[in-house]
Write an enzyme that holds these catalytic residues in place. Structure first.
Site, PDB file in Angstrom:
ATOM      1  CD  GLN A  77     -58.564  39.791 -31.869  1.00 14.33           C
ATOM      2  OE1 GLN A  77     -57.477  40.652 -32.111  1.00 14.33           O
ATOM      3  NE2 GLN A  77     -59.648  40.008 -31.507  1.00 14.33           N
ATOM      4  CG  HIS A  84     -61.621  48.031 -30.953  1.00 11.10           C
ATOM      5  ND1 HIS A  84     -61.230  48.777 -30.026  1.00 11.10           N
ATOM      6  CD2 HIS A  84     -60.825  46.882 -30.820  1.00 11.10           C
ATOM      7  CE1 HIS A  84     -60.607  48.362 -29.220  1.00 11.10           C
ATOM      8  NE2 HIS A  84     -60.011  47.332 -29.607  1.00 11.10           N
ATOM      9  CG  HIS A 133     -59.515  45.680 -23.272  1.00 11.15           C
ATOM     10  ND1 HIS A 133     -58.564  46.289 -22.421  1.00 11.15           N
ATOM     11  CD2 HIS A 133     -58.869  45.561 -24.359  1.00 11.15           C
ATOM     12  CE1 HIS A 133     -57.429  46.689 -23.007  1.00 11.15           C
ATOM     13  NE2 HIS A 133     -57.294  46.057 -24.168  1.00 11.15           N
TER      14      HIS A 133
HETATM   15  O1  G3P Z   1     -57.350  42.905 -30.932  1.00 13.69           O
HETATM   16  C1  G3P Z   1     -56.953  43.966 -31.613  1.00 13.69           C
HETATM   17  C2  G3P Z   1     -56.840  45.146 -30.697  1.00 13.69           C
HETATM   18  O2  G3P Z   1     -57.963  44.988 -29.883  1.00 13.69           O
HETATM   19  C3  G3P Z   1     -55.847  44.591 -29.840  1.00 13.69           C
HETATM   20  O3  G3P Z   1     -55.946  45.930 -28.738  1.00 13.69           O
HETATM   21  O4  G3P Z   1     -55.975  46.465 -26.418  1.00 13.69           O
HETATM   22  O5  G3P Z   1     -57.998  46.841 -27.913  1.00 13.69           O
HETATM   23  O6  G3P Z   1     -57.240  44.258 -27.140  1.00 13.69           O
HETATM   24  P1  G3P Z   1     -56.911  45.875 -27.671  1.00 13.69           P
HETATM   25 CA    CA Z   2     -58.539  43.023 -28.556  1.00 13.88          CA
END
Ligand code: G3P
Ligand code: CA
Length: 311
Positions: free
Chosen positions: A185, A44, A86
């Site tokens: 995604q 992530h 992000h």
């Molecule tokens: O993309 C999956 C997860 O990353 C979604 O939450 O806020 O970390 O982008 P975020």
């Molecule tokens: Ca994400």
């Protein structure tokens, strides 16, 4: 016998009731889709527990450790470059301020996106990330090429008009789609459908977020009404998603309270949708979700997850 082997054997047995074994001359894209039947380690924003999120340093760690996917959030700079970032604003993870969309790439490139990490996590000082620059999608692709897979979120599509077009152009230019290197995604169904219209071969993941309903705190609803609450979801809700997506990504809990269970996971899978869960950082939680039968986890600590799946 490893946990990953046990998990894969179990899920493949379930999946094999509805699909044939992959042909020997399968395309890379078909191989990628088949791999979704196996457990996926999704880094992530890179190994963002160890290095500043969405930077080359974080992706290099995750790649070196063997994560299956490098996850990233794609947005546009003011001059239309696809950048990995992000938040909608730049304060938290850089030394600038304001909205990312108001800055050109040249202006974003002078920002320091590494020092904040040392200030926020003074105990994680094994490397010096000061002065780390924001990363473009081109730079990420140039660096890793086809040696990994990318799990790309169209972040805040309303704030990034033209993002889907720019993204698909890059994916095609780098031959990422046919080579089975990418999943796209989004929480925004429209954004995914836009990507599908631009190139129907791009494998899509519908993101879901379950949280308490504003009217009734005891009931969980999905953020964008893409599905009903996880406990009342029906086959037809999953079938609608399976018309355009190859899987779902969901939260598993809201403030410690579970929002999905094994029945939800089984029902999604029975409707052709592997289930990925975000963002799981503790090994106890990882083990619990693996036991639930999910098909992959997003984590800031791919090393912790890899330790479990390879043990
Ligand atoms: O993309 C999956 C997860 O990353 C979604 O939450 O806020 O970390 O982008 P975020
Ligand atoms: Ca994400």
């Amino acid at each position: 016998m490893t946990l990953r082997y046990l998990w894969t054997t179990t899920f493949t047995l379930l999946a094999s009731t509805s699909s044939l074994a992959l042909a020997a001359d399968a395309t890379p894209l078909a191989e990628q889709l088949d791999d979704l039947n196996r457990f996926q380690v999704i880094a992530h924003r890179g190994a963002s527990g160890h290095a500043p999120e969405s930077t080359l340093a974080a992706y290099e760690l995750a790649h070196r450790w063997g994560a299956d996917y490098l996850e990233l959030d794609a947005q546009l700079s003011a001059d239309g470059e696809v950048v990995l970032f992000h938040d909608g604003t730049i304060e938290r993870t850089s030394d600038g301020e304001g909205h990312i969309h108001d800055y050109t790439l040249a202006e974003l490139k002078v920002l320091d996106t590494g020092s904040w990490f040392h200030e926020t996590y003074p105990d994680r000082l094994d490397e010096d990330y000061r002065g780390t620059q924001i990363l473009t999608l081109d730079e990420l692709f140039d660096h890793f090429g086809h040696t990994t897979r990318y799990y790309i979120e169209t972040k805040s599509p309303d704030l990034n008009p033209g993002l889907e077009e720019a993204l698909v152009t890059h994916l095609e230019a780098y031959d990422m789609i046919e080579q089975g290197r990418v999943l796209v995604q989004s929480f925004d169904q429209e954004s995914l459908l836009k990507v599908r219209d631009l190139n129907p071969d791009v494998p899509l993941i519908q993101l879901l977020w379950y949280s308490p309903s504003e009217q009734d705190n005891a009931t969980f609803t999905e953020w964008n009404d893409t599905t009903p609450g996880a406990d009342t979801i029906r086959d037809e809700d999953f079938e609608r998603i399976a018309e355009y997506a190859v899987g779902i990504g969901t939260n598993a809990a809201y403030q410690g309270q579970p929002v999905i269970d094994a029945a939800f996971v089984r029902q999604a899978q029975a409707n052709g949708l592997p289930v990925h869960v975000y963002t799981i950082n503790e090994q106890e939680d990882m083990k619990r979700l693996m036991a639930l039968g999910v098909n992959g986890l997003f984590t800031d600590y791919p090393d912790r997850l890899l330790e479990l799946v390879n043990e």
